[in-house]
Design an enzyme around this catalytic site. Structure first.
Site, mmCIF file in Angstrom:
data_model
loop_
_atom_site.group_PDB
_atom_site.id
_atom_site.type_symbol
_atom_site.label_atom_id
_atom_site.label_comp_id
_atom_site.label_asym_id
_atom_site.label_seq_id
_atom_site.Cartn_x
_atom_site.Cartn_y
_atom_site.Cartn_z
ATOM 1 N N GLU A 23 0.861 -1.185 0.000
ATOM 2 C CA GLU A 23 0.000 0.000 0.000
ATOM 3 C C GLU A 23 0.891 1.227 0.000
ATOM 4 O OE1 GLU A 23 -3.145 0.299 2.875
ATOM 5 O OE2 GLU A 23 -3.825 2.158 1.932
ATOM 6 N N CYS A 212 -7.028 1.173 2.442
ATOM 7 C CA CYS A 212 -7.806 2.419 2.495
ATOM 8 C C CYS A 212 -7.540 3.290 1.273
ATOM 9 C CB CYS A 212 -7.465 3.198 3.760
ATOM 10 S SG CYS A 212 -8.111 2.394 5.223
ATOM 11 N N ASN A 336 -12.398 -3.005 -0.237
ATOM 12 C CA ASN A 336 -11.341 -3.195 0.753
ATOM 13 C C ASN A 336 -11.926 -3.675 2.074
ATOM 14 O OD1 ASN A 336 -8.741 -2.964 2.011
ATOM 15 N ND2 ASN A 336 -9.403 -1.024 2.882
ATOM 16 N N GLU A 337 -12.666 -2.824 2.755
ATOM 17 C CA GLU A 337 -13.225 -3.230 4.060
ATOM 18 C C GLU A 337 -14.681 -2.781 4.147
ATOM 19 O OE1 GLU A 337 -10.580 -1.257 6.754
ATOM 20 O OE2 GLU A 337 -9.092 -2.845 6.657
HETATM 21 O O1 AHR Z 1 -2.707 -1.319 6.471
HETATM 22 C C1 AHR Z 1 -3.171 -0.089 6.907
HETATM 23 C C2 AHR Z 1 -4.666 0.094 6.704
HETATM 24 O O2 AHR Z 1 -5.369 -0.746 7.556
HETATM 25 C C3 AHR Z 1 -5.185 -0.266 5.349
HETATM 26 O O3 AHR Z 1 -5.098 0.801 4.471
HETATM 27 C C4 AHR Z 1 -6.615 -0.588 5.592
HETATM 28 O O4 AHR Z 1 -7.132 -1.476 4.648
HETATM 29 C C5 AHR Z 1 -6.610 -1.119 6.994
HETATM 30 O O5 AHR Z 1 -7.634 -0.610 7.729
#
Ligand code: AHR
Length: 751
Positions: A23, A212, A336-337
């Site tokens: 990321e 994120c 993602n979440e």
């Molecule tokens: O890894 C850090 C963050 O944690 C990521 O961006 C997100 O997907 C998670 O909440």
């Protein structure tokens, strides 16, 4: 202990189990893995990315020079229209100072300088880098100028200077300085030391471009602050539009989807891209109608970008970038979440369109950012109903949680969607954390339901920390492999092709820890004003009523003590602020406690947490928002190790707290089909060594071991405090070995 391995009985195929997650946070890309040495190479930095940024961030004037950044109608790269106009006195100009505290330049390192420049009339420019220099005569039309610079000395705070020896006015659209010695010598390349450290782990897949990062932005896919749009990250590098990165910085997109796919190809692993599901989860913005369909189309077009021929619009882009052969694309994650019902509706449309385009692509859904609770259960139920291939799970927990849950997935069903543990870590980079993660990974390897897993986050520039812990740290010249990195690397390099059964006589779990649920109870306002009334604490000793009260800001209200079981009820009305409250309970002298958060994060959830000595864990989570001016009755009940929360009589959260019950060794076994090697992983998380005998005939037994005190941690000053060693054990019909305390050991028995 007696460990009997059964290599002839093949178990779970391990496939692509252990991989990596990239990321772009902590400046993992620009200033990190992406080898560009110039910060703000195209003068596109802007307060929109971060309030203290401006068009000359990273730049300074040298001598008598005036610099102005303007938008030029004739800029050579329309997507990056800003150019610097430099009115230089004799010998004056402009200099870039690189990333963080200064540009690193190494004596003898060949660097490619590329300028896009023009001048009012022919003008001689000189570029200088630590004693190395080159000159160009810049003409009145935008042109590309290229030269190799080779610093004469090694300098931590170097500057790249571009000067006009005779004075004059010139314009710069792009200034790039990249070492030639990138990973695999790619021109728009990756920092070799970082890329090699990742490649040598032998990951099976790479999840990218982030978590994120993929779901925070405005819904306009063409906007600088829009949600990550892979289409804006491909094509000629100078023309890729700048983006506001939600981790509060600027992304050049020099490291874009083409480079990610290439990196996967070079590492020999499967790409696992994540695309947005048509929503910004952080700000609850949802794309509708045609705009939503555009998000779906972007996901479908990614299949063409990866695998399509030149006759397709996006396959052609890949071919024009110099890669006519298709990339691999087996996995595609949508979202993602996302933990909202809306995501499930969106996902159905994505699944339909992606399957129609290419039914071989394996689809990954999500169960949110917590390991349990209603949204988690919904994510799984939905994935089963939609017949998705994997469910992406994320959690960051205490090392104690990982130890208590080492067999977390043991009973997850092996049919239906598989587990993709797309983000996990215990809170820290000490050996203690690496040990807990290693113990957990033996469970990931053994559990039939788990197909893919990757630690998170991967990279962190030590001068730009957004999130920690991280697997691999770096600054402008050094890299730091953490204990967690070594564990991940050992598990990846020694994964094996399929697991095999084993029996470990004498490996019975040790007595359970004494987990005390009793202690102080306190209500905390979460920067919010609340009126609390009708407050009643019931314990087996009786009932206590507290007077009504008002809390504001971060005020606290001590409720009392409960030795074990209790019920606390209160009525809450929010009268100001934007979140809610937290109720801390079970707080002992040791500083450990539980808490129930009501209206936490962005007043969007309610979770039960457990703070332990070495970090906190969220045990369960539900969606919940506190409304202004409405009375809600909150009830928290602890019975034995079961914690239940209610709002207005309805259960919101429920969880059973699992105490730690250590095993002498955490074990996993597999075979490597090509070599016939039998691989035993053994993790000893205690101080006491464990004697073991392993009856298995082998010609050689090679051991790789990480062993260090739980507090040990690698630092830039002491980078090898925790480092694996390789040694050989006597071969024969059986191996006797004492697994030292605080160790992760891989034994490879060669046939
Ligand atoms: O890894 C850090 C963050 O944690 C990521 O961006 C997100 O997907 C998670 O909440």
């Amino acid at each position: 202990m007696h460990i009997k391995l059964y290599p002839e009985q093949k178990g779970k195929p391990l496939g692509n189990l252990f991989g990596l997650f990239f990321e772009d946070l902590n400046h993992a890309a620009d200033g990190g893995l992406y080898a560009e040495r110039i910060q703000n190479r195209d003068f596109e930095f802007d307060p929109a990315d971060r309030p203290d940024y401006h068009a000359l961030t990273g730049w300074k004037t040298v001598g008598e020079a005036a610099v102005e950044v303007t938008q030029a109608d004739d800029a050579p790269f329309p997507n990056n229209p800003h150019v610097a106009v430099i009115r230089a006195g004799v010998g004056a100009g402009i200099a870039n100072t690189g990333w963080g505290s200064g540009m690193f330049a190494e004596a003898g390192e060949r660097c490619r300088l590329v300028l896009w420049a023009k001048a009012d009339a022919d003008l001689r420019l000189r570029a200088e880098l630590c004693g190395s220099e080159t000159t160009f005569t810049v003409g009145p039309a935008w042109s590309r100028y290229e030269a190799i610079l080779m610093p004469e000395e090694t300098v931590d705070r170097a500057e790249l200077r571009i000067l006009a020896p005779a004075g004059g006015t010139f314009r710069l659209a792009t200034v790039s300085l990249m070492p030639l010695d990138t990973y695999k010598s790619e021109e728009n390349g990756l920092r070799r030391d970082l890329a090699e450290a990742l490649a040598e782990m032998k990951p099976k897949f790479l999840r990218f471009p982030g978590g994120c990062l993929t779901h925070d932005g405005t819904l306009d896919p063409d906007a600088r602050d829009g949600i990550y749009n892979w289409k804006r990250t491909v094509g000629p590098v100078e023309n890729r539009p700048a983006r506001r990165n939600n981790w509060h910085y600027h992304q050049t997109m020099g490291l874009g989807f083409f480079e990610y796919f290439r990196f996967c190809e070079d590492m020999g692993c499967e790409p696992l891209p994540v695309v947005n599901a048509g929503m910004d989860t952080h700000h609850l913005r949802f794309a509708e109608g045609e705009l939503f369909e555009r998000y779906v189309q972007d996901a479908v077009d990614l299949i063409d970008f990866a695998k399509g021929g030149p006759e397709t619009e996006w396959g052609r882009v890949r071919c024009e970038m110099g890669h006519p052969a298709p990339f691999r694309l087996r996995y595609l994650a949508v979202g993602n979440e996302e933990i909202y019902e809306r995501f499930h509706r969106n996902m159905a449309r994505f699944a339909e369109a992606i399957r129609k385009k290419d039914p071989t692509v394996e689809l990954i859904g999500t169960a949110g950012p917590v390991c349990g609770g209603k949204p988690y259960d919904m994510g799984w139920a939905y994935a089963r109903e939609q017949k998705l291939d994997y469910v992406d799970e994320h959690y960051y927990q205490s090392p104690e949680w990982f130890l208590a849950h080492a067999d977390h997935y043991r009973d997850y069903p092996a049919d239906g969607p598989k587990v993709f543990l797309g983000e996990y870590a215990s809170w820290g980079n000490r050996m203690r954390n690496a040990l807990a993660e290693a113990a957990y990974m033996t469970g990931l390897q053994s559990a039939p339901a788990v197909a893919l897993a990757c630690y998170a986050p991967m990279l962190c520039h030590a001068e730009y920390v957004n999130w920690q812990p991280d697997m691999l740290w770096f600054d402008n010249r050094r890299i730091l492999k953490t204990a967690n990195y070594h564990v991940q690397s050992m598990f990846m390099r020694h994964q094996g092709d399929c697991s095999i059964p084993f029996e470990a006589v004498g490996n019975d779990p040790l007595p359970e820890e004494a987990l005390d649920m009793g202690g102080k109870i306190t209500v905390f306002a979460d920067e919010t004003d609340v009126r609390l009334s009708d407050i009643v604490l019931s314990t087996p000793d009786g009932e206590t009523k507290l007077p009504d009260t008002t809390l504001g800001g971060r005020d606290t209200l001590p409720i009392g003590d409960a030795a074990g079981d209790f019920t606390l009820s209160l009525t809450m009305r929010r009268i100001g602020g934007h979140r809610g409250i937290a109720i801390r309970f079970g707080e002992g002298e040791d500083g450990e406690f539980f808490d129930w958060t009501v209206g936490g994060w962005q007043n969007s959830d309610s979770g039960i947490g457990h703070r332990r000595k070495y970090g906190g864990s969220c045990l369960t989570q539900s969606n919940f928002s506190v409304e202004d001016g409405r009375d809600i009755r909150l009830t928290l009940s602890v019975r034995g190790r079961t914690i239940t929360s209610f709002v207005d009589g309805e259960i919101l959260n429920e969880t059973d707290v699992k105490p730690i019950r250590l095993k002498p060794l955490y074990l996993a076994a597999s075979v490597d089909e090509r070599s016939g090697d039998v691989i035993l992983k053994a993790v000893n998380v205690r101080e006491e060594p464990v004697d073991a005998v392993i009856p298995l005939t082998c010609s050689r037994c090679i051991a790789e071991q990480l062993c260090a005190a739980p507090d040990a941690e690698n630092t830039f000053d002491n980078p090898d405090a925790v480092k694996p060693v390789v040694f050989e054990l006597p071969a024969g019909e059986q191996t006797a070995y004492t697994f030292p305390g605080d160790s992760v050991t891989i034994l490879r028995f060669k046939p």
